[in-house]
Design a protein around this motif. Structure first.
Motif, PDB file in Angstrom:
ATOM      1  N   SER A 165      -0.026  -2.828   7.125  1.00  0.00           N
ATOM      2  CA  SER A 165      -1.182  -2.221   7.797  1.00  0.00           C
ATOM      3  C   SER A 165      -1.845  -1.156   6.929  1.00  0.00           C
ATOM      4  O   SER A 165      -3.009  -0.849   7.105  1.00  0.00           O
ATOM      5  CB  SER A 165      -0.756  -1.591   9.126  1.00  0.00           C
ATOM      6  OG  SER A 165       0.126  -0.522   8.899  1.00  0.00           O
ATOM      7  N   ASN A 166      -1.081  -0.580   5.990  1.00  0.00           N
ATOM      8  CA  ASN A 166      -1.658   0.496   5.189  1.00  0.00           C
ATOM      9  C   ASN A 166      -2.317  -0.030   3.926  1.00  0.00           C
ATOM     10  O   ASN A 166      -2.252   0.566   2.880  1.00  0.00           O
ATOM     11  CB  ASN A 166      -0.553   1.496   4.804  1.00  0.00           C
ATOM     12  CG  ASN A 166      -0.809   2.864   5.406  1.00  0.00           C
ATOM     13  OD1 ASN A 166      -1.952   3.230   5.622  1.00  0.00           O
ATOM     14  ND2 ASN A 166       0.244   3.589   5.676  1.00  0.00           N
ATOM     15  N   ASN A 167      -2.915  -1.213   4.002  1.00  0.00           N
ATOM     16  CA  ASN A 167      -3.530  -1.758   2.801  1.00  0.00           C
ATOM     17  C   ASN A 167      -4.991  -1.315   2.698  1.00  0.00           C
ATOM     18  O   ASN A 167      -5.529  -0.640   3.576  1.00  0.00           O
ATOM     19  CB  ASN A 167      -3.402  -3.287   2.760  1.00  0.00           C
ATOM     20  CG  ASN A 167      -4.068  -3.933   3.954  1.00  0.00           C
ATOM     21  OD1 ASN A 167      -5.004  -3.383   4.529  1.00  0.00           O
ATOM     22  ND2 ASN A 167      -3.584  -5.096   4.342  1.00  0.00           N
ATOM     23  N   ILE A 168      -5.629  -1.727   1.621  1.00  0.00           N
ATOM     24  CA  ILE A 168      -6.992  -1.247   1.331  1.00  0.00           C
ATOM     25  C   ILE A 168      -7.974  -1.688   2.412  1.00  0.00           C
ATOM     26  O   ILE A 168      -8.845  -0.915   2.829  1.00  0.00           O
ATOM     27  CB  ILE A 168      -7.419  -1.729  -0.070  1.00  0.00           C
ATOM     28  CG1 ILE A 168      -6.621  -0.954  -1.123  1.00  0.00           C
ATOM     29  CG2 ILE A 168      -8.908  -1.539  -0.304  1.00  0.00           C
ATOM     30  CD1 ILE A 168      -6.796  -1.421  -2.535  1.00  0.00           C
ATOM     31  N   LYS A 207      -6.561   8.859   0.922  1.00  0.00           N
ATOM     32  CA  LYS A 207      -5.639   7.729   1.105  1.00  0.00           C
ATOM     33  C   LYS A 207      -6.131   6.491   0.367  1.00  0.00           C
ATOM     34  O   LYS A 207      -5.355   5.780  -0.280  1.00  0.00           O
ATOM     35  CB  LYS A 207      -5.475   7.433   2.604  1.00  0.00           C
ATOM     36  CG  LYS A 207      -4.538   8.408   3.296  1.00  0.00           C
ATOM     37  CD  LYS A 207      -4.680   8.386   4.807  1.00  0.00           C
ATOM     38  CE  LYS A 207      -4.103   7.150   5.424  1.00  0.00           C
ATOM     39  NZ  LYS A 207      -4.186   7.194   6.901  1.00  0.00           N
ATOM     40  N   LEU A 208      -7.447   6.238   0.435  1.00  0.00           N
ATOM     41  CA  LEU A 208      -8.002   5.055  -0.247  1.00  0.00           C
ATOM     42  C   LEU A 208      -7.823   5.175  -1.757  1.00  0.00           C
ATOM     43  O   LEU A 208      -7.343   4.233  -2.409  1.00  0.00           O
ATOM     44  CB  LEU A 208      -9.491   4.905   0.097  1.00  0.00           C
ATOM     45  CG  LEU A 208     -10.212   3.748  -0.638  1.00  0.00           C
ATOM     46  CD1 LEU A 208      -9.637   2.403  -0.236  1.00  0.00           C
ATOM     47  CD2 LEU A 208     -11.719   3.786  -0.368  1.00  0.00           C
ATOM     48  N   LEU A 209      -8.177   6.326  -2.315  1.00  0.00           N
ATOM     49  CA  LEU A 209      -8.078   6.503  -3.765  1.00  0.00           C
ATOM     50  C   LEU A 209      -6.622   6.389  -4.229  1.00  0.00           C
ATOM     51  O   LEU A 209      -6.324   5.721  -5.229  1.00  0.00           O
ATOM     52  CB  LEU A 209      -8.654   7.865  -4.172  1.00  0.00           C
ATOM     53  CG  LEU A 209      -8.614   8.173  -5.668  1.00  0.00           C
ATOM     54  CD1 LEU A 209      -9.380   7.128  -6.474  1.00  0.00           C
ATOM     55  CD2 LEU A 209      -9.170   9.561  -5.949  1.00  0.00           C
ATOM     56  N   ASN A 210      -5.709   7.014  -3.483  1.00  0.00           N
ATOM     57  CA  ASN A 210      -4.295   6.957  -3.872  1.00  0.00           C
ATOM     58  C   ASN A 210      -3.770   5.527  -3.860  1.00  0.00           C
ATOM     59  O   ASN A 210      -3.026   5.117  -4.752  1.00  0.00           O
ATOM     60  CB  ASN A 210      -3.451   7.820  -2.925  1.00  0.00           C
ATOM     61  CG  ASN A 210      -3.824   9.285  -3.006  1.00  0.00           C
ATOM     62  OD1 ASN A 210      -4.483   9.694  -3.960  1.00  0.00           O
ATOM     63  ND2 ASN A 210      -3.428  10.067  -2.032  1.00  0.00           N
ATOM     64  N   LEU A 211      -4.175   4.768  -2.847  1.00  0.00           N
ATOM     65  CA  LEU A 211      -3.719   3.383  -2.738  1.00  0.00           C
ATOM     66  C   LEU A 211      -4.291   2.531  -3.871  1.00  0.00           C
ATOM     67  O   LEU A 211      -3.595   1.697  -4.466  1.00  0.00           O
ATOM     68  CB  LEU A 211      -4.137   2.808  -1.375  1.00  0.00           C
ATOM     69  CG  LEU A 211      -3.278   1.669  -0.830  1.00  0.00           C
ATOM     70  CD1 LEU A 211      -1.816   2.055  -0.767  1.00  0.00           C
ATOM     71  CD2 LEU A 211      -3.756   1.256   0.545  1.00  0.00           C
ATOM     72  N   VAL A 212      -5.572   2.751  -4.194  1.00  0.00           N
ATOM     73  CA  VAL A 212      -6.218   2.016  -5.294  1.00  0.00           C
ATOM     74  C   VAL A 212      -5.501   2.324  -6.617  1.00  0.00           C
ATOM     75  O   VAL A 212      -5.215   1.425  -7.410  1.00  0.00           O
ATOM     76  CB  VAL A 212      -7.718   2.384  -5.388  1.00  0.00           C
ATOM     77  CG1 VAL A 212      -8.323   1.912  -6.701  1.00  0.00           C
ATOM     78  CG2 VAL A 212      -8.495   1.774  -4.223  1.00  0.00           C
ATOM     79  N   LEU A 213      -5.179   3.608  -6.841  1.00  0.00           N
ATOM     80  CA  LEU A 213      -4.489   4.007  -8.074  1.00  0.00           C
ATOM     81  C   LEU A 213      -3.113   3.359  -8.175  1.00  0.00           C
ATOM     82  O   LEU A 213      -2.754   2.773  -9.195  1.00  0.00           O
ATOM     83  CB  LEU A 213      -4.333   5.529  -8.135  1.00  0.00           C
ATOM     84  CG  LEU A 213      -5.587   6.367  -8.348  1.00  0.00           C
ATOM     85  CD1 LEU A 213      -5.234   7.853  -8.376  1.00  0.00           C
ATOM     86  CD2 LEU A 213      -6.294   5.992  -9.628  1.00  0.00           C
ATOM     87  N   LEU A 214      -2.332   3.455  -7.091  1.00  0.00           N
ATOM     88  CA  LEU A 214      -0.965   2.924  -7.127  1.00  0.00           C
ATOM     89  C   LEU A 214      -0.956   1.407  -7.278  1.00  0.00           C
ATOM     90  O   LEU A 214      -0.129   0.845  -7.988  1.00  0.00           O
ATOM     91  CB  LEU A 214      -0.198   3.347  -5.864  1.00  0.00           C
ATOM     92  CG  LEU A 214       0.109   4.843  -5.766  1.00  0.00           C
ATOM     93  CD1 LEU A 214       0.693   5.191  -4.405  1.00  0.00           C
ATOM     94  CD2 LEU A 214       1.078   5.278  -6.861  1.00  0.00           C
ATOM     95  N   GLN A 215      -1.909   0.752  -6.603  1.00  0.00           N
ATOM     96  CA  GLN A 215      -1.980  -0.714  -6.708  1.00  0.00           C
ATOM     97  C   GLN A 215      -2.375  -1.131  -8.125  1.00  0.00           C
ATOM     98  O   GLN A 215      -1.843  -2.093  -8.679  1.00  0.00           O
ATOM     99  CB  GLN A 215      -2.982  -1.277  -5.695  1.00  0.00           C
ATOM    100  CG  GLN A 215      -2.884  -2.793  -5.559  1.00  0.00           C
ATOM    101  CD  GLN A 215      -3.716  -3.302  -4.388  1.00  0.00           C
ATOM    102  OE1 GLN A 215      -3.654  -2.753  -3.292  1.00  0.00           O
ATOM    103  NE2 GLN A 215      -4.494  -4.337  -4.622  1.00  0.00           N
ATOM    104  N   ALA A 216      -3.302  -0.390  -8.733  1.00  0.00           N
ATOM    105  CA  ALA A 216      -3.741  -0.705 -10.095  1.00  0.00           C
ATOM    106  C   ALA A 216      -2.590  -0.540 -11.082  1.00  0.00           C
ATOM    107  O   ALA A 216      -2.392  -1.377 -11.971  1.00  0.00           O
ATOM    108  CB  ALA A 216      -4.904   0.200 -10.491  1.00  0.00           C
TER     109      ALA A 216
END
Length: 590
Positions: A165-168, A207-216
């Motif tokens: 659920s915590n995806n982009i 939250k969005l930026l952190n998730l984008v960074l970690l996924q990248a």
């Protein structure tokens, strides 16, 4: 009896900070002084530097949680038990699931007025996580130590259900429903400084930026692009040299995202008219990761590109670049010359820096002084003296090189020859007994000579100093999980200027696309090379101002193999595809 107390009373942390583990355990009422002295005797008799804590556990005098409590106290960190604690949902939301699992932490309390986030870790060695969380969340982060088993249970309890659920996509939905962010729709340039600060602290944006960074970082992307256009805002990753688009967020969060990145990189959020460059340092799963930040003003807002420099993924090993055994030997002979210039050439992003670092890594020993001048310094390498260029204050390659020669180097790396002055000083450096590594931007090895002549370098300087030129490209490797053999059609063979008869015994492969390669059919990259070693004939031709075509013919006669031929071998070995080699190389007319 060795163990005095199973439920220790922890004195104030200030009284325990910096003391020995044995002393702390005595203060906590867990061990007696006699038992600690017994264990110290055992430790002194052991070989190989066994830690005293390991002996306490081995003899059953303390358990893991008690030892963790003592180690935390030694570093001035408090211990926190998770028994009977129910963490509020709004606190858990402060740290997305992917971040909690990556850093192995759980948030337990958030103090709104102080913007203070209290988290628990399972090891004092994980203290760097607090610095990264401070950067990523913008909150003051206070770390406590807890029992590893309890932390695992808390991660499973609070984050297992949120795994998907915590995806982009979910976060973008949350942003679209955020009334505060929606107020900035269409405003772009009319946002004042206080509003920019408020935007950069917006929880959904963080939250969005952190998730984008970690996924990248997890997907081994090399760059992340945040791009504003007239009617949309794009987010793209570059993986193995190819850009992939993500689900686009609403256009009105452009200013919020660029402001958040600027805050993390210590840039000026009020400056939106001029380009800015910065750096963000993180530690992800114990690995240091640097993000190089470039902010560029455009017609529709600020375009931001983050270059990911993941030192754990960077391998500076000549043997792993993709060089064939014969080429590997030629390169090793070139870099071990007593003096002279070795040039690595090719377009931006073709792996020139990695090749140069790999060469320097092989030469990097206690007897050799190596100084590099770079713009910018991409990776910090132990044993190299690295200098960052700063053209705005006049620290250019040419100016720096003059001073470097007074630093008694054996090997010099000049990041790039951009002008006549730099080229001349590099040549003078090699004539005075130094090995000089450098880069140029040309399409192949022979045309580098024409480029240097265009800059105004005299032919005699080129012939007296250059030992060899290495041209290179990066091509994608076929994914080994979905590698499939196929028969190329006539059109594909024509692109390689091959006939069916010439390839009747050859096998061709491609990647079908699978989960391992995100459906692309490719995973990772390798280099293909063209190595031109200078000999007397080539030097005579340069002195007589021969054309690039004539130089190429002489180099081929001396054993040089074209980029295209090198690529063909990679195709026949089943490492890459026809499409990749056609895209990255061209047939030369001799």
């Amino acid at each position: 009896m060795g163990k005095i107390n199973n439920k220790p009373k922890l004195p104030p942390v200030d009284q325990l900070r910096g003391r020995t583990i044995g002393r702390i355990l005595i203060k906590m009422g867990i061990l007696s002084r006699d038992k600690v002295h017994e264990c110290l005797k055992i430790q002194s008799q052991r070989q190989g530097g066994v830690k005293i804590g390991e002996i306490f556990i081995e003899l059953g005098l303390v358990d893991e949680s008690q030892l963790q409590m003592a180690l935390a106290a030694q570093l001035g960190m408090e211990y926190m038990s998770l028994d009977g604690i129910d963490i509020a949902a709004d606190v858990i939301e402060k740290v997305p699931a992917q971040m909690a699992k990556t850093y192995h932490i759980v948030p337990v309390e958030y103090k709104q007025e102080q913007n203070e986030l209290i988290v628990v870790l399972d090891s004092p060695d994980n203290f760097r996580a607090t610095d990264d969380l401070r950067t990523l969340t913008g909150s003051k982060v206070i770390a406590r130590i807890t029992d590893p088993a309890a932390l695992d249970k808390a991660l499973a309890k609070y984050y297992e259900e949120q795994q998907d659920s915590n995806n982009i996509n979910e976060l973008i939905d949350e942003i679209q429903g955020d009334s505060f962010l929606a107020e900035f729709d269409g405003r772009n340039q009319s946002i004042d400084l206080d509003e920019l600060k408020e935007l950069s602290e917006s929880n959904p944006v963080k939250k969005l930026l952190n998730l984008v960074l970690l996924q990248a970082i997890r997907d081994k992307a090399s760059d992340i692009h945040f791009e504003p256009f007239e009617n949309e805002y794009k987010m793209r990753y570059r993986i193995d040299g190819v850009l992939y688009e993500m689900i686009p967020p609403p256009k009105y969060i452009a200013a919020a995202l660029s402001s958040r990145i600027k805050v993390m990189a210590d840039l000026d959020i009020a400056e939106r008219r001029l380009p800015q460059d910065g750096r963000i340092s993180l530690t992800v799963q114990g690995n240091p990761v640097d993000l190089r930040v470039s902010v560029l003003p455009t017609m529709f807002g600020e375009s931001v590109v983050l270059r990911i420099l993941d030192r754990s993924q960077a391998s500076f090993d000549l043997a792993e670049l993709g060089l064939r055994p014969k080429e590997h030997e030629i390169v090793r002979q070139l870099i071990r010359k007593p003096n002279g210039i070795i040039i690595v050439t090719g377009p931006t992003g073709c792996g020139k820096t990695t090749t140069l670092y790999s060469a320097l890594d092989e030469l990097n020993d206690i007897e050799t002084k190596i100084i590099t001048t770079e713009d910018p310094v991409e990776y910090n390498v132990d044993g190299l003296v690295q200098v960052q260029m700063k053209s705005e204050i006049g620290l250019t390659f040419a100016r720096c090189l003059r001073s470097i020669l007074r630093q008694d180097p054996d090997i010099i790396l000049v990041g790039e020859i951009r002008d006549l002055e730099t080229a001349q000083i590099a040549a003078q450096s090699s004539l005075t007994g130094h090995v000089v590594f450098t880069t140029l931007h040309t399409n192949d090895a022979p045309s580098s000579v024409a480029r240097l002549l265009d800059l105004g370098v005299e032919p005699f300087l080129i012939t007296a100093t250059i030992e060899g030129i290495v041209a290179q490209r990066l091509v994608r490797r076929i994914c080994t999980s979905c590698k499939t053999q196929f028969e190329p059609n006539e059109a594909q063979l024509m692109e390689l200027q091959l006939t069916p008869d010439e390839v009747k015994d050859k096998k061709f492969y491609y990647g079908r696309g699978c989960g391992n390669c995100n459906g692309t059919g490719y995973k990772g990259r390798l280099g293909i090379f063209e190595i031109m070693v200078f000999n007397d004939e080539i030097r005579d031709l340069i002195m007589n101002q021969a054309s690039t075509g004539v130089l190429r013919a002489a180099a081929l006669k001396a054993g040089m193999r074209l980029l295209r031929d090198n690529g063909l071998e990679a195709i026949f070995d089943g490492i890459t595809t026809i499409d990749e080699i056609v895209k990255e190389t061209m047939m030369e007319e001799i």
